[in-house]
Design an enzyme around this catalytic site. Structure first.
Site, short mmCIF file in Angstrom:
data_model
loop_
_atom_site.label_atom_id
_atom_site.label_comp_id
_atom_site.label_asym_id
_atom_site.label_seq_id
_atom_site.Cartn_x
_atom_site.Cartn_y
_atom_site.Cartn_z
N TYR A 166 0.83 -1.22 0.00
CA TYR A 166 0.00 0.00 0.00
C TYR A 166 0.86 1.26 0.00
O TYR A 166 1.68 1.47 0.90
CB TYR A 166 -0.88 -0.05 1.25
CG TYR A 166 -1.73 1.15 1.57
CD1 TYR A 166 -2.55 1.76 0.63
CD2 TYR A 166 -1.73 1.66 2.87
CE1 TYR A 166 -3.35 2.84 0.98
CE2 TYR A 166 -2.53 2.74 3.22
CZ TYR A 166 -3.34 3.33 2.27
OH TYR A 166 -4.13 4.40 2.61
N HIS A 169 -2.85 7.55 -0.08
CA HIS A 169 -3.46 8.47 0.90
C HIS A 169 -2.47 9.23 1.77
O HIS A 169 -2.86 9.75 2.82
CB HIS A 169 -4.44 7.69 1.81
CG HIS A 169 -5.55 7.04 1.05
ND1 HIS A 169 -5.77 5.68 1.04
CD2 HIS A 169 -6.52 7.57 0.27
CE1 HIS A 169 -6.81 5.40 0.28
NE2 HIS A 169 -7.28 6.54 -0.21
#
Ligand code: ADP
Ligand code: SF4
Length: 702
Positions: A166, A169
């Site tokens: 990941y 964000h």
């Protein structure tokens, strides 16, 4: 148009998604604290036809612990059984289960583990907590790679099919390493782009080596931060990064950053597919499947994304929250029955305030395990008799719909000529048009239900209601805005209001009362309404000053990720903003403000003051009915009757319930929930702890 394309299987490395509907990782604040609720929450979407169901971000090591937020946790072997609950329940419906492994770096203050945080370089953690992260050493980086591998193996053991790394964000170390503004390193992990991407490459390779034979390896990458040259951009490094790693992951999950841009509200991104311009380049650079999001609820738009080569898989977080059965409904040609997300971000706010997920459109969200609720199936009614719902706002509409699904004959009466209550007014405010979907979804079905009678333009009195002889009464008559300024700052109202001073409420604006000149909007409510009314008045040519006791406008919208966008918009519109002041006095041509810290006064000329402070319940009808209620109606603390079941000596007096804003003014989400809750459970006997809902109990085993 045929939607068959959406139901084609898609190969993702060693696994195959049964269709193109992909629930991307999203938070729900159930996570490691509520594992059964988490499993049931994800399973309901698999049942509704989503081909891939992912977790939320999952912490892989105590040195990046984002408590008090409740996300997933896979620190060691002891966490595996909770994840198995999720994978088993998802697999039961034929979907693939994905897990988003995450190392948060300086996004994690480590409030539970109390380990010193570490990040790519030394810097403060990003949560306003007085804590700094230290820079990772080369040994730390080696450990981080190993932690990803260990977590990936645990994830495989737990039954996951897709394992994510990941970099999104602005919340994860992989992203922090890539960004020049954070990465100040001078070793092989800093400097050139190749060096800054090295950690991601190594981790993707290591995960693939460890689990790639059985699990697909996905990479979630924020390709556009929308902050110009300082950030990641498609026209600069993002393109190079996708080119460099093109075939390494089995799946690209691409989006924009930060979270407020990714989960943009309808007020700021009204169109479906709003990320397309940022992400469309990705598919040109890789043969691997690509998934992306954009608040997709229209099947035509989804098909178009695939046909035009933008996406292979239709990603969704919020549309899957608002309607877990969206894919099945498309498959069955039931497009009108899709519960379309309204883009309000109440779901997001729950994560930010660390409370279990809820949704404005879908009152069953987060309640699947706790209350056994299902978004599409209603339990048959247990009592005889008809139901009368008074008030056609969000609470009344949902209550009537749920009662009708449970088999009760229902009459829904509304004073006005149109349905929707507060939604009718609020959906006409700037940026809130989608809110009317809350009405439309319900009204469409009510109009077609054989057991429902819709009675518009019917203002009912207690006498009228008792004359009907109907057994089950639900009063959803809403609320009105107070004119006296009573609210958090002035619990007894604004005491000095000169005779003849022009004091307005939002209801006056809705009713079309003419307003000109300089208006002071006094916002002691702090959600969206004060800010959005200021915006509307400004658009209509008024000079506007927004006064609030809070340090910022629309303060609660920080949780819906809108606050900074709202404040920026109001400033751009030329609205004068006065924060940290309360309203002391309203005179004929001015008002006086008082600083909440120093009590220093200031005076502003104005022609009118618009009070957005608090609402009063319109509960007179409920109170008029109360004397007629059977004493057998012992209302429990859950708001449900504890009365006897129907039997030969069934009581003849009606039971009556007060729901929605009429009971306690709140959000539209709370009104919908209240209507659903009451309609679902009013006829069940027992108190809360005796079985109306389940609680996740802490095991006392060490
Ligand atoms: P909620 O958010 O709780 O659903 P709303 O204020 O949106 O509340 O809706 C309340 C609705 O009730 C309004 O549409 C209003 O016109 C209607 N209403 C209020 N009093 C009566 C009444 N006595 N008879 C019928 N309808 C009523
Ligand atoms: Fe959509 Fe609002 Fe529901 Fe979130 S809470 S899924 S934004 S309708």
């Amino acid at each position: 148009m045929s939607y068959d394309l959406l139901f084609e299987p898609v190969r993702i490395g060693p696994v195959t998604a049964p269709n193109r509907f992909f629930q991307v990782p999203h938070c729900n604040s159930l996570g490691h604290a509520h594992p059964r609720a988490e499993a049931a929450n994800r399973a309901i979407k698999a049942e509704g036809g989503w081909g891939v169901i992912c977790t939320q971000e999952v912490e892989i090591h105590p040195s990046a612990d984002i408590s008090p937020a409740i996300e997933g946790r896979l620190w060691d072997q002891r966490d595996i059984p909770a994840h198995q609950l999720m994978t088993d329940s998802v697999h039961k419906h034929g979907a693939l289960a994905g897990i988003e492994l995450c190392y948060n770096g300086h996004h994690a203050p480590n409030l539970y583990s109390r380990v010193a945080p570490m990040s790519v370089s030394a810097m403060p953690v990003d949560s306003n907590y007085p804590q700094q992260a230290r820079a990772m050493s080369l040994a730390d980086i080696k450990s981080l790679r190993q932690w990803h591998v260990d977590a990936a193996k645990r994830a495989m053991e737990a039954g996951y099919d897709i394992i994510y790394a990941y970099a999104g964000h602005d919340m994860s170390s992989l992203m922090h390493f890539m960004l020049q503004r954070y990465n100040r390193r001078t070793d092989q992990y800093g400097g050139s782009l190749e060096n800054r991407v090295r950690l991601t490459r190594e981790i993707l390779e290591s995960i693939k080596d460890a689990v790639g034979h059985r699990c697909a390896v996905a990479f979630r990458f924020a390709v556009d931060e929308k902050i110009g040259a300082e950030g990641m951009r498609p026209e600069a490094e993002a393109t190079d990064i996708v080119s460099m790693l093109a075939e390494l992951p089995d799946l690209w999950d691409v989006n924009v950053s930060d979270w407020s841009n990714d989960s943009a509200t309808a007020r700021f991104e009204p169109q479906e597919g709003y990320q397309e311009d940022s992400i469309r380049f990705v598919k040109q650079l890789t043969t691997r499947p690509v998934v992306g999001v954009g608040r997709f609820t229209s099947a035509d738009k989804m098909v178009s994304q695939v046909k035009r080569g933008v996406l292979d898989l239709i990603g969704a977080a919020r549309p899957s929250i608002a309607d877990p059965f969206l894919p099945s409904k498309i498959k069955n040609g039931e497009l009108e029955l899709i519960r379309e997300c309204i883009g309000c971000n109440i779901c997001v706010a729950c994560d930010n305030i660390v409370s279990p997920i809820r949704c404005t459109q879908n009152p069953t969200m987060g309640e699947e395990w706790k209350r056994g609720w299902h978004p599409e199936k209603a339990k048959a009614g247990r009592k005889k008799g008809e139901a009368l719902v008074v008030g056609g706002g969000p609470a009344g509409l949902e209550c009537a719909l749920q009662l009708s699904k449970r088999g009760y004959p229902v009459m829904l009466a509304e004073a006005g000529s149109d349905w929707g209550g507060r939604l009718l007014n609020e959906s006409k405010l700037p940026g809130l048009a989608s809110y009317i979907r809350v009405r439309d979804y319900r009204l469409y079905q009510l109009e077609r239900s054989a057991n429902v009678q819709l009675l518009a333009e019917n203002t009912l009195t207690a006498e009228d209601i008792l004359d009907t002889g109907i057994q089950h009464l639900f009063i959803a008559t809403g609320s009105t805005w107070r004119r006296d300024g009573r609210g958090r700052e002035h619990p007894e109202g604004v005491s000095m209001i000169e005779n003849g001073a022009r004091v307005l409420t939002p209801d006056d604006i809705y009713a079309g009362v003419a307003v000109t000149g300089h208006v002071v909007v006094y916002d002691d409510d702090h959600y969206y309404l004060g800010g959005v009314l200021a915006e509307q008045l400004r658009q209509r040519g008024c000079e506007v000053t927004l006064v609030t006791p809070s340090p910022m406008v629309s303060a609660w919208t920080e949780h819906t990720l809108e606050q900074s966008k709202i404040q920026a918009r109001l400033i751009k519109l030329g609205i004068n903003i006065v924060t940290t002041h309360s309203l002391r006095k309203i005179a004929l041509d001015h008002c006086e403000l008082s600083c909440i810290y120093s009590e220093a006064h200031q005076s502003i000329h104005c022609d009118a003051v618009l009070m957005v402070t608090s609402r009063q319940s319109e509960d007179q009808l409920y109170r008029d009915l109360s004397p007629a209620i059977s004493s057998a109606n012992d209302v429990s603390h859950d708001g449900l009757t504890d009365g006897p079941d129907d039997g030969p000596n069934d009581r003849k007096k009606p039971d009556v319930f007060c729901i929605g804003d009429c009971e306690a003014p709140s959000t539209v989400a709370a009104a919908v929930y209240s209507g659903h809750h009451c309609a679902s459970e009013f006829d069940r006997i027992g108190t809360v702890d005796e079985g109306l809902y389940r609680r996740e109990m802490i095991s006392l085993e060490s």
